[in-house]
Design a protein around this motif. Structure first.
Motif, PDB file in Angstrom:
ATOM      1  N   UNK A 224     -36.311 -78.665 112.776  1.00 27.81           N
ATOM      2  CA  UNK A 224     -36.827 -79.901 112.201  1.00 27.81           C
ATOM      3  C   UNK A 224     -36.659 -80.067 110.703  1.00 27.81           C
ATOM      4  N   UNK A 225     -36.010 -79.111 110.045  1.00 26.20           N
ATOM      5  CA  UNK A 225     -35.780 -79.232 108.606  1.00 26.20           C
ATOM      6  C   UNK A 225     -34.520 -80.048 108.345  1.00 26.20           C
ATOM      7  N   UNK A 226     -34.555 -80.874 107.311  1.00 27.27           N
ATOM      8  CA  UNK A 226     -33.349 -81.574 106.870  1.00 27.27           C
ATOM      9  C   UNK A 226     -32.697 -80.666 105.836  1.00 27.27           C
ATOM     10  N   UNK A 227     -31.455 -80.263 106.107  1.00 24.57           N
ATOM     11  CA  UNK A 227     -30.751 -79.293 105.275  1.00 24.57           C
ATOM     12  C   UNK A 227     -29.540 -79.952 104.635  1.00 24.57           C
ATOM     13  N   UNK A 228     -29.336 -79.648 103.354  1.00 27.95           N
ATOM     14  CA  UNK A 228     -28.143 -80.098 102.640  1.00 27.95           C
ATOM     15  C   UNK A 228     -27.173 -78.925 102.566  1.00 27.95           C
ATOM     16  N   UNK A 229     -25.968 -79.115 103.061  1.00 28.14           N
ATOM     17  CA  UNK A 229     -24.942 -78.067 103.085  1.00 28.14           C
ATOM     18  C   UNK A 229     -23.959 -78.276 101.941  1.00 28.14           C
ATOM     19  N   UNK A 230     -23.692 -77.201 101.200  1.00 31.46           N
ATOM     20  CA  UNK A 230     -22.711 -77.266 100.114  1.00 31.46           C
ATOM     21  C   UNK A 230     -21.844 -76.020 100.151  1.00 31.46           C
ATOM     22  N   UNK A 231     -20.585 -76.206  99.834  1.00 32.85           N
ATOM     23  CA  UNK A 231     -19.641 -75.108  99.707  1.00 32.85           C
ATOM     24  C   UNK A 231     -18.709 -75.422  98.547  1.00 32.85           C
ATOM     25  N   UNK A 232     -18.323 -74.387  97.804  1.00 29.07           N
ATOM     26  CA  UNK A 232     -17.408 -74.576  96.677  1.00 29.07           C
ATOM     27  C   UNK A 232     -16.135 -75.280  97.130  1.00 29.07           C
ATOM     28  N   UNK A 233     -15.660 -74.940  98.328  1.00 30.45           N
ATOM     29  CA  UNK A 233     -14.506 -75.617  98.923  1.00 30.45           C
ATOM     30  C   UNK A 233     -15.063 -76.782  99.743  1.00 30.45           C
ATOM     31  N   UNK A 234     -15.001 -77.978  99.182  1.00 32.47           N
ATOM     32  CA  UNK A 234     -15.649 -79.149  99.782  1.00 32.47           C
ATOM     33  C   UNK A 234     -15.076 -79.494 101.150  1.00 32.47           C
ATOM     34  N   UNK A 235     -13.819 -79.162 101.402  1.00 34.54           N
ATOM     35  CA  UNK A 235     -13.225 -79.416 102.720  1.00 34.54           C
ATOM     36  C   UNK A 235     -14.006 -78.710 103.830  1.00 34.54           C
ATOM     37  N   UNK A 236     -14.606 -77.553 103.510  1.00 34.85           N
ATOM     38  CA  UNK A 236     -15.409 -76.828 104.500  1.00 34.85           C
ATOM     39  C   UNK A 236     -16.661 -77.615 104.864  1.00 34.85           C
ATOM     40  N   UNK A 237     -17.232 -78.322 103.880  1.00 36.94           N
ATOM     41  CA  UNK A 237     -18.416 -79.150 104.150  1.00 36.94           C
ATOM     42  C   UNK A 237     -18.039 -80.270 105.112  1.00 36.94           C
ATOM     43  N   UNK A 238     -16.945 -80.952 104.825  1.00 36.61           N
ATOM     44  CA  UNK A 238     -16.487 -82.045 105.674  1.00 36.61           C
ATOM     45  C   UNK A 238     -16.206 -81.553 107.088  1.00 36.61           C
ATOM     46  N   UNK A 239     -15.499 -80.448 107.201  1.00 33.33           N
ATOM     47  CA  UNK A 239     -15.168 -79.889 108.514  1.00 33.33           C
ATOM     48  C   UNK A 239     -16.437 -79.520 109.281  1.00 33.33           C
ATOM     49  N   UNK A 240     -17.393 -78.874 108.612  1.00 36.72           N
ATOM     50  CA  UNK A 240     -18.648 -78.472 109.236  1.00 36.72           C
ATOM     51  C   UNK A 240     -19.421 -79.690 109.747  1.00 36.72           C
ATOM     52  N   UNK A 241     -19.505 -80.735 108.921  1.00 34.32           N
ATOM     53  CA  UNK A 241     -20.247 -81.942 109.325  1.00 34.32           C
ATOM     54  C   UNK A 241     -19.581 -82.664 110.489  1.00 34.32           C
ATOM     55  N   UNK A 242     -18.254 -82.643 110.535  1.00 32.28           N
ATOM     56  CA  UNK A 242     -17.522 -83.350 111.594  1.00 32.28           C
ATOM     57  C   UNK A 242     -17.415 -82.543 112.891  1.00 32.28           C
ATOM     58  N   UNK A 243     -17.714 -81.260 112.828  1.00 32.64           N
ATOM     59  CA  UNK A 243     -17.566 -80.404 114.006  1.00 32.64           C
ATOM     60  C   UNK A 243     -18.892 -79.766 114.402  1.00 32.64           C
ATOM     61  N   UNK A 244     -19.188 -78.584 113.878  1.00 34.41           N
ATOM     62  CA  UNK A 244     -20.375 -77.839 114.288  1.00 34.41           C
ATOM     63  C   UNK A 244     -21.676 -78.611 114.074  1.00 34.41           C
ATOM     64  N   UNK A 245     -21.759 -79.396 113.002  1.00 33.02           N
ATOM     65  CA  UNK A 245     -23.002 -80.102 112.669  1.00 33.02           C
ATOM     66  C   UNK A 245     -23.023 -81.559 113.145  1.00 33.02           C
TER      67      UNK A 245
ATOM     68  N   UNK B 207     -26.272 -83.890 114.114  1.00 31.39           N
ATOM     69  CA  UNK B 207     -27.495 -83.288 113.570  1.00 31.39           C
ATOM     70  C   UNK B 207     -27.998 -84.122 112.392  1.00 31.39           C
ATOM     71  N   UNK B 208     -29.080 -83.668 111.775  1.00 32.25           N
ATOM     72  CA  UNK B 208     -29.624 -84.321 110.582  1.00 32.25           C
ATOM     73  C   UNK B 208     -29.163 -83.642 109.298  1.00 32.25           C
ATOM     74  N   UNK B 209     -28.135 -82.816 109.383  1.00 30.58           N
ATOM     75  CA  UNK B 209     -27.632 -82.084 108.224  1.00 30.58           C
ATOM     76  C   UNK B 209     -26.893 -83.033 107.283  1.00 30.58           C
ATOM     77  N   UNK B 210     -27.165 -82.873 105.999  1.00 23.61           N
ATOM     78  CA  UNK B 210     -26.562 -83.691 104.948  1.00 23.61           C
ATOM     79  C   UNK B 210     -25.524 -82.833 104.231  1.00 23.61           C
TER      80      UNK B 210
END
Length: 94
Positions: A28-49, A52-55
């Protein structure tokens, strides 16, 4: 567009970081995901996440802006050098 604020941010989207973010989201937590390689954030949000409510954040400043106060940030990054870079860069935002 709804601008949700995250309860916590996590820096580092290797396997452990991704799984911890998904676990926090499932509790139930809203989590903000960040990675130095921003492409990893995009990939994570479009796939594994997906669904979800992940930002995602595109920069450290963006991550800080997306957090509720008081801000809580967890870092899961490899090695001393990477930690030092993030800590030095962390002196941003009001």
């Amino acid at each position: 567009m709804l601008h949700r604020k995250a309860d916590i941010a996590l820096i580092g989207l290797a396997v452990m970081g991704q799984n911890l973010i998904l676990n926090m989201d499932s509790k139930g937590f809203v989590v903000c995901a960040y990675n130095r390689t921003v492409d990893k954030v995009t990939h994570f949000l479009e796939n594994e996440a997906k669904g979800t409510n992940i930002i995602g954040a595109s920069s450290l400043q963006d991550m800080v802006n997306k957090l509720k106060k008081p801000r809580k940030i967890m870092m899961l990054v490899k090695g001393k050098r990477n930690v030092g870079q993030h800590v030095r860069a962390g002196s941003i935002g009001p």
